[in-house]
Design a protein around this motif. Structure first.
Motif, mmCIF file in Angstrom:
data_model
loop_
_atom_site.group_PDB
_atom_site.id
_atom_site.type_symbol
_atom_site.label_atom_id
_atom_site.label_comp_id
_atom_site.label_asym_id
_atom_site.label_seq_id
_atom_site.Cartn_x
_atom_site.Cartn_y
_atom_site.Cartn_z
ATOM 1 N N PRO A 79 0.788 -1.235 0.000
ATOM 2 C CA PRO A 79 0.000 0.000 0.000
ATOM 3 C C PRO A 79 0.815 1.279 0.000
ATOM 4 N N GLU A 82 2.287 1.713 -3.414
ATOM 5 C CA GLU A 82 1.157 2.001 -4.308
ATOM 6 C C GLU A 82 0.847 3.499 -4.290
ATOM 7 N N ARG A 96 -2.123 -3.763 -5.738
ATOM 8 C CA ARG A 96 -1.750 -3.969 -4.342
ATOM 9 C C ARG A 96 -1.634 -5.457 -4.049
#
Length: 376
Positions: A79, A82, A96
């Motif tokens: 995350p 990302e 993810r």
């Protein structure tokens, strides 16, 4: 209870290792690696499963060069990375990663090649590669695993990590070129930082990053407070911005420094992009500074890397001319005497002043697109 948990973890680790050996043996018997043909490749998936920011910052250099040559680049990561890639024009899609994630969307992409930059060998990773079924899997130090082809060997504590990435780019017949990291710009992070950047023209912004992912690499509160007090005694106007989680920085109660309460990885990027000088231990902030050629003082200890056992201060050095790297003999960065830290910062400030006077300091603050990077 502690013994039972220890035994359960040991049992699970043994089962995963057994499953890895079984799957690897089966793939070694059934895989028939194809001859490497980069002209047939269009869609590339980069693996950065551990969600390490520094690794991802450097990987953007590879993504940039591949994207500029027309390859469709996707990344599978955690995350935080990302979010870091959300505004990168070098990456078409970011997915993810989760060990239990459905692979249906990824399989539909029909990747021609997956690039696994890590030395990690485990069941979850091998199973992922098997199920994605790309034509090629580029891997490092994966002897004995036929699913990895082409395979690259790279274990050298004297060479920078970017050389590992250059080895990948060479497979695609990309000639040696400046290896520049490519970080996008999050508008919400720019807005969050704007109040801190309103300043007189003669005021400098000094960004200090105290924290890393390991306590032995962190600055202490005393070091940061002492450095700020030292800067305040200089006959120059400074504003100190701290980089890091707001909840941790609030506990330090440093009255002479500001920080963004709701900080994110992208506010850290913007602080580094805007600062006149960054002071940091060995962490991702070092590589962000390299992306923008921000003047840097970086402090490293001699700890070894967990995956390879190699000493990290050469492999993960700042690796650009506008940075100063101090490697200390003490086990912890917090053991560095304050006088030594202040002296390094004073020397770098004097160097920046000289460069500005002579018009020699070139920054890359606004470089956010492929065209920007080509024009540097």
């Amino acid at each position: 209870m502690h013994i039972l948990r220890h035994l359960n973890r040991a049992k699970n680790a043994a089962l995963r290792q057994l499953k890895f050996k079984g799957l690897n043996a089966w793939l070694n018997m059934t895989c028939r690696p194809q001859a490497w043909a980069p002209d047939k490749i269009k869609r590339i998936l980069l693996l950065r499963l551990d969600d390490k920011i520094g690794d991802m910052v450097i990987t953007t250099g590879t993504a940039r060069q591949l994207a500029d040559k027309g390859y469709h680049i996707s990344v599978l990561t955690g995350p935080v990375c990302e979010a870091l890639l959300a505004y990168s024009d070098a990456v078409h899609h970011t997915y993810r990663y989760d060990k239990r994630m459905s692979l249906s969307v990824l399989r539909q992409q029909r990747f021609d090649v997956v690039i696994d930059f890590d030395d990690v060998r485990n069941y979850e990773r091998l199973r992922l590669l098997h199920r994605l079924a790309p034509r090629y899997v580029i891997g490092f130090n994966k002897s004995g695993s036929a699913r990895y082809a082409p395979q690259l060997v790279w274990r050298d504590s004297e060479r920078h990590i970017t050389e590992r990435h250059r080895a990948v780019l060479a497979l695609f017949n990309l000639l040696p070129a400046p290896f520049r990291y490519s970080l996008g710009r999050d508008p919400s992070a720019v807005d969050a930082l704007a109040p801190y950047l309103s300043r007189p023209s003669d005021e400098w912004i000094i960004a200090i990053n105290p924290f890393t992912g390991s306590e032995d690499k962190d600055f202490s509160r005393e070091q940061v407070a002492g450095l700020i007090a030292h800067l305040r005694r200089r006959n120059v106007r400074f504003r100190v911005l701290l980089i890091g989680r707001g909840d941790l920085l609030r506990r330090w109660e440093l009255a002479d420094a500001a920080f963004i309460v709701d900080s994110t990885i992208n506010t850290a990027v913007e602080i580094v992009r805007s600062a006149d000088l960054v002071v940091s231990p060995d962490t991702s902030i070092v590589h962000m500074a390299c992306a923008f050629n921000t003047p840097l003082v970086a402090i490293y200890n001699t700890r070894r890397l967990k995956d390879s056992g190699l000493v990290g201060y050469n492999i993960w050095a700042p690796h650009y001319d506008n940075a100063v790297q101090l490697v200390i003999d003490q086990p912890s960065v917090s053991d560095l005497p304050l006088d030594a830290l202040c002296l390094a910062v004073d020397d770098k400030l004097a160097d920046i002043t000289r460069q500005r006077r002579n018009g020699e300091l070139t920054r890359c603050r606004a470089a956010t697109s492929a065209e920007d990077y080509r024009q540097r």
